[in-house]
Design a protein around this motif. Structure first.
Motif, PDB file in Angstrom:
ATOM      1  N   LEU A  73       9.165 115.664  35.204  1.00 32.29           N
ATOM      2  CA  LEU A  73       8.811 114.498  34.389  1.00 32.29           C
ATOM      3  C   LEU A  73       8.204 113.387  35.230  1.00 32.29           C
ATOM      4  CD1 LEU A  73      11.874 114.333  31.947  1.00 32.29           C
ATOM      5  CD2 LEU A  73       9.565 115.164  31.477  1.00 32.29           C
ATOM      6  N   LEU A  74       8.676 113.252  36.478  1.00 34.68           N
ATOM      7  CA  LEU A  74       8.093 112.235  37.354  1.00 34.68           C
ATOM      8  C   LEU A  74       6.642 112.572  37.673  1.00 34.68           C
ATOM      9  CD1 LEU A  74       8.653 109.654  38.941  1.00 34.68           C
ATOM     10  CD2 LEU A  74       9.303 111.077  40.891  1.00 34.68           C
ATOM     11  N   ALA A  75       6.363 113.863  37.899  1.00 37.08           N
ATOM     12  CA  ALA A  75       4.994 114.275  38.205  1.00 37.08           C
ATOM     13  C   ALA A  75       4.078 114.081  37.003  1.00 37.08           C
ATOM     14  CB  ALA A  75       4.973 115.747  38.645  1.00 37.08           C
ATOM     15  N   HIS A  76       4.648 114.185  35.792  1.00 36.90           N
ATOM     16  CA  HIS A  76       3.838 114.051  34.581  1.00 36.90           C
ATOM     17  C   HIS A  76       4.038 112.699  33.902  1.00 36.90           C
ATOM     18  CE1 HIS A  76       2.168 118.079  34.471  1.00 36.90           C
ATOM     19  NE2 HIS A  76       3.331 118.508  34.913  1.00 36.90           N
ATOM     20  N   SER A  77       4.266 111.672  34.702  1.00 31.32           N
ATOM     21  CA  SER A  77       4.337 110.317  34.181  1.00 31.32           C
ATOM     22  C   SER A  77       3.024 109.606  34.463  1.00 31.32           C
ATOM     23  CB  SER A  77       5.503 109.564  34.833  1.00 31.32           C
ATOM     24  OG  SER A  77       5.345 109.535  36.244  1.00 31.32           O
ATOM     25  N   ALA A  86       3.673 113.612  30.057  1.00 32.04           N
ATOM     26  CA  ALA A  86       4.676 114.307  29.247  1.00 32.04           C
ATOM     27  C   ALA A  86       5.079 113.443  28.058  1.00 32.04           C
ATOM     28  CB  ALA A  86       5.901 114.650  30.094  1.00 32.04           C
ATOM     29  N   GLU A  87       4.837 113.955  26.858  1.00 32.55           N
ATOM     30  CA  GLU A  87       5.215 113.281  25.620  1.00 32.55           C
ATOM     31  C   GLU A  87       5.630 114.345  24.612  1.00 32.55           C
ATOM     32  OE1 GLU A  87       2.296 109.343  25.686  1.00 32.55           O
ATOM     33  OE2 GLU A  87       1.683 111.128  24.563  1.00 32.55           O
ATOM     34  N   GLY A  88       6.693 114.088  23.864  1.00 31.46           N
ATOM     35  CA  GLY A  88       7.151 115.046  22.861  1.00 31.46           C
ATOM     36  C   GLY A  88       8.656 115.214  22.893  1.00 31.46           C
ATOM     37  N   SER A  89       9.119 116.474  22.818  1.00 33.74           N
ATOM     38  CA  SER A  89      10.553 116.778  22.776  1.00 33.74           C
ATOM     39  C   SER A  89      10.939 117.660  23.958  1.00 33.74           C
ATOM     40  CB  SER A  89      10.920 117.491  21.467  1.00 33.74           C
ATOM     41  OG  SER A  89      10.579 116.700  20.350  1.00 33.74           O
ATOM     42  N   LEU A 233      13.699 117.654  15.011  1.00 35.01           N
ATOM     43  CA  LEU A 233      12.764 117.296  16.075  1.00 35.01           C
ATOM     44  C   LEU A 233      11.408 116.954  15.474  1.00 35.01           C
ATOM     45  CD1 LEU A 233      13.559 119.961  18.825  1.00 35.01           C
ATOM     46  CD2 LEU A 233      14.607 117.739  18.431  1.00 35.01           C
ATOM     47  N   PRO A 234      10.718 115.960  16.024  1.00 30.50           N
ATOM     48  CA  PRO A 234       9.418 115.562  15.470  1.00 30.50           C
ATOM     49  C   PRO A 234       8.350 116.612  15.730  1.00 30.50           C
ATOM     50  CG  PRO A 234       9.850 114.386  17.509  1.00 30.50           C
ATOM     51  CD  PRO A 234      11.112 115.142  17.184  1.00 30.50           C
ATOM     52  N   GLU A 235       7.295 116.576  14.946  1.00 31.69           N
ATOM     53  CA  GLU A 235       6.154 117.470  15.142  1.00 31.69           C
ATOM     54  C   GLU A 235       5.367 116.972  16.346  1.00 31.69           C
ATOM     55  OE1 GLU A 235       5.030 120.253  13.674  1.00 31.69           O
ATOM     56  OE2 GLU A 235       6.884 120.383  12.523  1.00 31.69           O
ATOM     57  N   ASN A 236       5.640 117.553  17.479  1.00 29.69           N
ATOM     58  CA  ASN A 236       5.003 117.105  18.717  1.00 29.69           C
ATOM     59  C   ASN A 236       5.102 118.231  19.740  1.00 29.69           C
ATOM     60  OD1 ASN A 236       3.798 115.464  20.648  1.00 29.69           O
ATOM     61  ND2 ASN A 236       4.992 113.662  20.044  1.00 29.69           N
ATOM     62  N   ASP A 237       4.572 118.006  20.934  1.00 29.36           N
ATOM     63  CA  ASP A 237       4.679 119.007  21.995  1.00 29.36           C
ATOM     64  C   ASP A 237       6.144 119.219  22.371  1.00 29.36           C
ATOM     65  OD1 ASP A 237       1.976 119.094  21.950  1.00 29.36           O
ATOM     66  OD2 ASP A 237       1.649 118.074  23.852  1.00 29.36           O
ATOM     67  N   VAL A 238       6.453 120.426  22.846  1.00 30.33           N
ATOM     68  CA  VAL A 238       7.828 120.781  23.212  1.00 30.33           C
ATOM     69  C   VAL A 238       7.863 121.198  24.675  1.00 30.33           C
ATOM     70  CG1 VAL A 238       9.716 122.408  22.822  1.00 30.33           C
ATOM     71  CG2 VAL A 238       8.465 121.477  20.875  1.00 30.33           C
ATOM     72  N   TYR A 239       8.874 120.700  25.394  1.00 23.66           N
ATOM     73  CA  TYR A 239       9.127 121.092  26.784  1.00 23.66           C
ATOM     74  C   TYR A 239      10.454 121.843  26.792  1.00 23.66           C
ATOM     75  CZ  TYR A 239       5.450 117.751  27.720  1.00 23.66           C
ATOM     76  OH  TYR A 239       4.248 117.084  27.726  1.00 23.66           O
ATOM     77  N   PHE A 240      10.378 123.165  26.977  1.00 25.13           N
ATOM     78  CA  PHE A 240      11.582 124.001  26.917  1.00 25.13           C
ATOM     79  C   PHE A 240      12.128 124.199  28.321  1.00 25.13           C
ATOM     80  CE2 PHE A 240      13.970 127.936  26.926  1.00 25.13           C
ATOM     81  CZ  PHE A 240      14.748 127.814  25.783  1.00 25.13           C
TER      82      PHE A 240
END
Length: 401
Positions: A73-77, A86-89, A233-240
């Motif tokens: 998450l730090l790399a994708h800030s 990084a944005e989504g769930s 969960l909202p309709e958005n990108d997902v980070y599994f």
């Protein structure tokens, strides 16, 4: 050579005999380990849920995170070196006990920035308990091995989860600001799913991760319970969050990983692999004495300084050996810093940046950008032409007056 052939046949016969004997003796039993591995087809793996995520979140990207949330998450800030922001769930199913304080901080910051954090596990990192002011306790199932799951605001009630020795439940939470979304029932009904508003985002905490496993998704209509939970969960990108973790720093490869381990779990594939490997080694050993092809003599280039450097650099560049060029540029830059400014370059931290900026008269922001990029490159395993070009631009800018 004729004497070697019978030996090879004997070795092959021994391998085949051992494989047959091992296959006869081994009885295939069901593995009920709760791994929550997204690649596992075992009862308590989550491969079915993982494969259905792109269907549940159509027109949105589903990314698999193999790194600690802190580094990913730090790399994708913003103002960092990731390919996107990084944005989504962020979804974690089981195994959340690996989360360290820095990863919890990044996940909370992720939610606070307007995103969603979803964790389904039996308990959470202590820092999550302390930050959200929640407590989790355990109730033993004394009657049978079944608990019944319900979702409060959806028409999903009394979904059975068997093979359940007990339940975890929220014994303490903010009844004013936290919303109860679901219950579990053994002897009595208790809260096991809550929604916590956090900053500009949301956190969902769930205490029955077995609901997402292959066994429960395929049995009767239990899939409706997992489907109902995910509907929040909202309709958005997902980070599994992957079961498999790369403990080193984020290197840019977030989704692709070798799946050789699955083949090795299959008995037939495993013996085929080992047999091929053994025969390959034997082939190399017995052919090592064969006559080698004549090596063509190549006249070496003249060892003139400029021509030699140009030739070597072209060689690395044309063969796409960006790693070698990047390593050499970093080594040469740090050597010049040691020679010109008499500085120790073993640790490239904030103190080093301040001292280098002071000695060179450069802006601290420009020096920090170069040093941070060098530190980031050292965590990567794969390099591209853009990385080399960016490093070259930063070093050249450093030497400009």
């Amino acid at each position: 050579m004729k004497k070697i052939i019978p030996i090879l046949f004997i070795i092959a016969a021994l391998i085949i005999t051992a494989a047959i004997a091992f296959g006869i003796k081994s009885t295939k039993t069901v593995d009920w380990e709760e791994s929550f591995n997204e690649k596992s087809n075992k009862p308590y793996g989550v491969s079915i849920f993982y494969k259905e995520l792109p269907t549940l979140f159509k027109n949105h990207k589903v990314r698999t995170v193999y790194h600690q949330p802190a580094s990913y998450l730090l790399a994708h800030s913003e103002d960092s070196f990731g390919e996107h922001i990084a944005e989504g769930s962020f979804v974690i199913i089981g195994n959340s006990d690996y989360l360290e304080d820095d990863s919890v901080d990044e996940l909370l910051h992720f939610a606070d920035s307007g995103n969603t954090l979803f964790i389904s596990d039996y308990y959470f990192a202590q820092k999550i308990h302390d930050t959200l002011n929640i407590s989790v306790e355990y109730i033993e199932n004394t009657k049978d091995s079944i608990s019944y799951q319900s979702l409060k605001y959806l028409d999903i009630k009394n979904i059975a989860i068997d093979r359940n020795e007990g339940d975890n439940y929220f014994s303490k939470f903010d009844t004013v600001n936290h919303t109860v979304l679901g219950h579990s029932k053994i002897d009595y009904k208790h809260v096991n799913f809550i929604h916590v508003p956090f900053g500009e985002g949301n956190i969902y905490l769930h205490l029955e991760p077995k609901a997402f496993t292959n066994y429960n998704l395929l049995k009767e209509d239990r899939y409706k319970y997992a489907e109902g939970i995910i509907s929040y969960l909202p309709e958005n990108d997902v980070y599994f969050d992957s079961y498999t973790k790369i403990q080193t720093g984020y290197d840019g490869n977030v989704e692709k990983e070798s799946n050789l381990s699955w083949f090795l779990e299959q008995l037939s594939f495993k013996w085929a692999w080992y047999t091929a490997l053994i025969f390959g080694i034997l082939f190399m050993i017995f052919n090592a004495k064969r006559r080698q092809r004549i090596i063509k003599i190549i006249k070496p280039l003249q060892n003139t300084s400029v021509a030699f450097v140009k030739t070597i650099s072209n060689l690395y560049f044309e063969t796409q050996d960006h790693k070698n060029l990047i390593d050499k540029k970093i080594t040469y830059f740090l050597e010049r810093v040691r020679t010109d400014f008499n500085m120790d370059t073993s640790v490239l931290n904030d103190d080093f940046i301040v001292k280098l900026a002071s000695k060179t008269g450069k802006k601290k922001e420009d020096v920090k950008k170069l040093i941070d990029y060098i530190n980031w490159l050292r965590t990567k395993n794969e390099f591209f032409e853009d990385n080399l070009i960016q490093l070259n631009k930063l070093i050249e800018a450093f030497y400009l007056k």
